[in-house]
Scaffold this motif. Sequence first.
Motif, mmCIF file in Angstrom:
data_model
loop_
_atom_site.group_PDB
_atom_site.id
_atom_site.type_symbol
_atom_site.label_atom_id
_atom_site.label_comp_id
_atom_site.label_asym_id
_atom_site.label_seq_id
_atom_site.Cartn_x
_atom_site.Cartn_y
_atom_site.Cartn_z
ATOM 1 N N LYS A 186 147.113 -14.692 28.854
ATOM 2 C CA LYS A 186 148.206 -14.957 27.918
ATOM 3 C C LYS A 186 148.669 -13.646 27.307
ATOM 4 C CE LYS A 186 146.502 -19.448 26.376
ATOM 5 N NZ LYS A 186 146.044 -20.205 25.210
ATOM 6 N N VAL A 187 149.964 -13.574 27.044
ATOM 7 C CA VAL A 187 150.532 -12.436 26.313
ATOM 8 C C VAL A 187 151.592 -12.968 25.362
ATOM 9 C CG1 VAL A 187 150.133 -10.695 28.109
ATOM 10 C CG2 VAL A 187 152.273 -11.973 28.098
ATOM 11 N N GLN A 188 151.939 -12.148 24.436
ATOM 12 C CA GLN A 188 153.010 -12.519 23.522
ATOM 13 C C GLN A 188 154.314 -12.586 24.303
ATOM 14 O OE1 GLN A 188 153.052 -10.195 19.951
ATOM 15 N NE2 GLN A 188 155.229 -10.582 19.592
ATOM 16 N N GLU A 189 155.145 -13.551 23.954
ATOM 17 C CA GLU A 189 156.429 -13.706 24.631
ATOM 18 C C GLU A 189 157.192 -12.383 24.622
ATOM 19 O OE1 GLU A 189 160.366 -16.597 24.467
ATOM 20 O OE2 GLU A 189 158.755 -16.893 23.034
ATOM 21 N N GLY A 190 157.707 -12.012 25.786
ATOM 22 C CA GLY A 190 158.451 -10.767 25.924
ATOM 23 C C GLY A 190 157.584 -9.576 26.301
ATOM 24 N N GLU A 191 156.275 -9.723 26.275
ATOM 25 C CA GLU A 191 155.340 -8.641 26.640
ATOM 26 C C GLU A 191 154.872 -8.851 28.081
ATOM 27 O OE1 GLU A 191 154.195 -6.023 24.649
ATOM 28 O OE2 GLU A 191 155.697 -6.673 23.198
ATOM 29 N N GLU A 192 154.331 -7.804 28.676
ATOM 30 C CA GLU A 192 153.762 -7.853 30.008
ATOM 31 C C GLU A 192 152.238 -7.763 29.895
ATOM 32 O OE1 GLU A 192 155.309 -8.150 33.062
ATOM 33 O OE2 GLU A 192 157.135 -8.537 31.912
ATOM 34 N N PRO A 193 151.510 -8.460 30.782
ATOM 35 C CA PRO A 193 150.049 -8.306 30.755
ATOM 36 C C PRO A 193 149.680 -6.882 31.181
ATOM 37 C CG PRO A 193 150.719 -9.617 32.642
ATOM 38 C CD PRO A 193 151.959 -9.357 31.829
ATOM 39 N N SER A 194 148.531 -6.413 30.728
ATOM 40 C CA SER A 194 148.100 -5.064 31.101
ATOM 41 C C SER A 194 147.752 -4.977 32.588
ATOM 42 C CB SER A 194 146.923 -4.607 30.238
ATOM 43 O OG SER A 194 145.852 -5.503 30.360
ATOM 44 N N GLU A 195 147.370 -6.102 33.188
ATOM 45 C CA GLU A 195 147.130 -6.169 34.634
ATOM 46 C C GLU A 195 147.784 -7.435 35.157
ATOM 47 O OE1 GLU A 195 143.165 -4.675 36.246
ATOM 48 O OE2 GLU A 195 142.598 -5.440 34.260
ATOM 49 N N ALA A 196 148.310 -7.358 36.366
ATOM 50 C CA ALA A 196 148.978 -8.514 36.965
ATOM 51 C C ALA A 196 147.936 -9.538 37.421
ATOM 52 C CB ALA A 196 149.834 -8.075 38.140
ATOM 53 N N PRO A 197 147.978 -10.741 36.862
ATOM 54 C CA PRO A 197 147.020 -11.768 37.277
ATOM 55 C C PRO A 197 147.062 -12.057 38.778
ATOM 56 C CG PRO A 197 148.071 -12.425 35.247
ATOM 57 C CD PRO A 197 148.794 -11.192 35.723
ATOM 58 N N ASP A 198 148.244 -11.994 39.398
ATOM 59 C CA ASP A 198 148.336 -12.239 40.842
ATOM 60 C C ASP A 198 147.521 -11.213 41.623
ATOM 61 O OD1 ASP A 198 149.958 -14.405 40.368
ATOM 62 O OD2 ASP A 198 151.832 -13.363 40.863
ATOM 63 N N ALA A 199 147.603 -9.952 41.210
ATOM 64 C CA ALA A 199 146.836 -8.892 41.890
ATOM 65 C C ALA A 199 145.341 -9.098 41.680
ATOM 66 C CB ALA A 199 147.261 -7.522 41.380
ATOM 67 N N LEU A 200 144.974 -9.495 40.476
ATOM 68 C CA LEU A 200 143.557 -9.756 40.192
ATOM 69 C C LEU A 200 143.044 -10.928 41.011
ATOM 70 C CD1 LEU A 200 143.479 -9.235 36.323
ATOM 71 C CD2 LEU A 200 142.427 -7.767 38.059
ATOM 72 N N MET A 201 143.861 -11.982 41.149
ATOM 73 C CA MET A 201 143.438 -13.138 41.939
ATOM 74 C C MET A 201 143.331 -12.790 43.420
ATOM 75 S SD MET A 201 144.993 -16.490 40.037
ATOM 76 C CE MET A 201 146.686 -15.955 39.918
ATOM 77 N N ALA A 202 144.207 -11.892 43.903
ATOM 78 C CA ALA A 202 144.104 -11.440 45.295
ATOM 79 C C ALA A 202 142.811 -10.649 45.484
ATOM 80 C CB ALA A 202 145.319 -10.588 45.657
ATOM 81 N N GLU A 203 142.487 -9.810 44.505
ATOM 82 C CA GLU A 203 141.225 -9.062 44.572
ATOM 83 C C GLU A 203 140.035 -10.013 44.509
ATOM 84 O OE1 GLU A 203 138.936 -5.338 42.363
ATOM 85 O OE2 GLU A 203 140.911 -5.943 41.649
ATOM 86 N N LEU A 204 140.140 -11.039 43.684
ATOM 87 C CA LEU A 204 139.097 -12.066 43.600
ATOM 88 C C LEU A 204 138.878 -12.718 44.962
ATOM 89 C CD1 LEU A 204 137.213 -13.974 41.939
ATOM 90 C CD2 LEU A 204 139.248 -15.359 41.493
ATOM 91 N N ASP A 205 139.959 -13.034 45.652
ATOM 92 C CA ASP A 205 139.851 -13.645 46.987
ATOM 93 C C ASP A 205 139.159 -12.701 47.971
ATOM 94 O OD1 ASP A 205 141.082 -15.958 46.124
ATOM 95 O OD2 ASP A 205 143.072 -15.401 46.897
ATOM 96 N N ARG A 206 139.541 -11.418 47.963
ATOM 97 C CA ARG A 206 138.942 -10.447 48.895
ATOM 98 C C ARG A 206 137.444 -10.276 48.623
ATOM 99 N NH1 ARG A 206 143.710 -7.830 47.720
ATOM 100 N NH2 ARG A 206 142.713 -6.458 46.194
ATOM 101 N N ILE A 207 137.111 -10.131 47.361
ATOM 102 C CA ILE A 207 135.697 -9.929 47.008
ATOM 103 C C ILE A 207 134.878 -11.163 47.343
ATOM 104 C CG2 ILE A 207 134.098 -9.600 45.080
ATOM 105 C CD1 ILE A 207 136.217 -7.739 43.841
ATOM 106 N N THR A 208 135.408 -12.336 47.030
ATOM 107 C CA THR A 208 134.694 -13.584 47.312
ATOM 108 C C THR A 208 134.464 -13.753 48.807
ATOM 109 O OG1 THR A 208 135.649 -14.609 45.345
ATOM 110 C CG2 THR A 208 134.742 -16.088 47.000
#
Length: 150
Positions: free
Chosen positions: A29-51
């Motif tokens: 979650k982030v405040q409306e109008g802000e960007e997350p410090s890391e892209a959740p999609d990229a993290l989930m792709a990394e999660l898939d590779r590691i798993t």
Amino acid sequence: MKLATALSERADLQSRLSEIGIRLNNNAKVQEGEEPSEAPDALMAELDRITERLEELISAINLTNSKTVRNGRTVTELLAHRDCLKNKIQILRSFLDCSSNKASRMTHSEIKIISTVPVAKIQKDVDAISKELRETDELIQELNWTTELL
């Protein structure tokens, strides 16, 4: 690849999985109008590779452990034996702590508390089990460093 190297990589991957979980939660979650410090999609792709890699390693490690035999026992059996020895030692040491504690008496009329077991004999038994644990662990470590991963 040696079994020990695979075990080391497995530990690293498990640690990285834990970190990715934290990073995903921190970016959920982030405040409306802000960007997350890391892209959740990229993290989930990394999660898939590691798993995926972790699953491959775990399968190979388990297969190797079940097919590697020394002294008539597979590594899987040695690991189970080592774990049971550790549990037994822990329980017996706790029991020895309880049975060897003396209750202090202020007067001779107070109730005398005595141990229900021969503490010295059980301590010798624990020492022998500890030696067996060390020897089992050394054998497992030797096999880890000399066995090729299947």
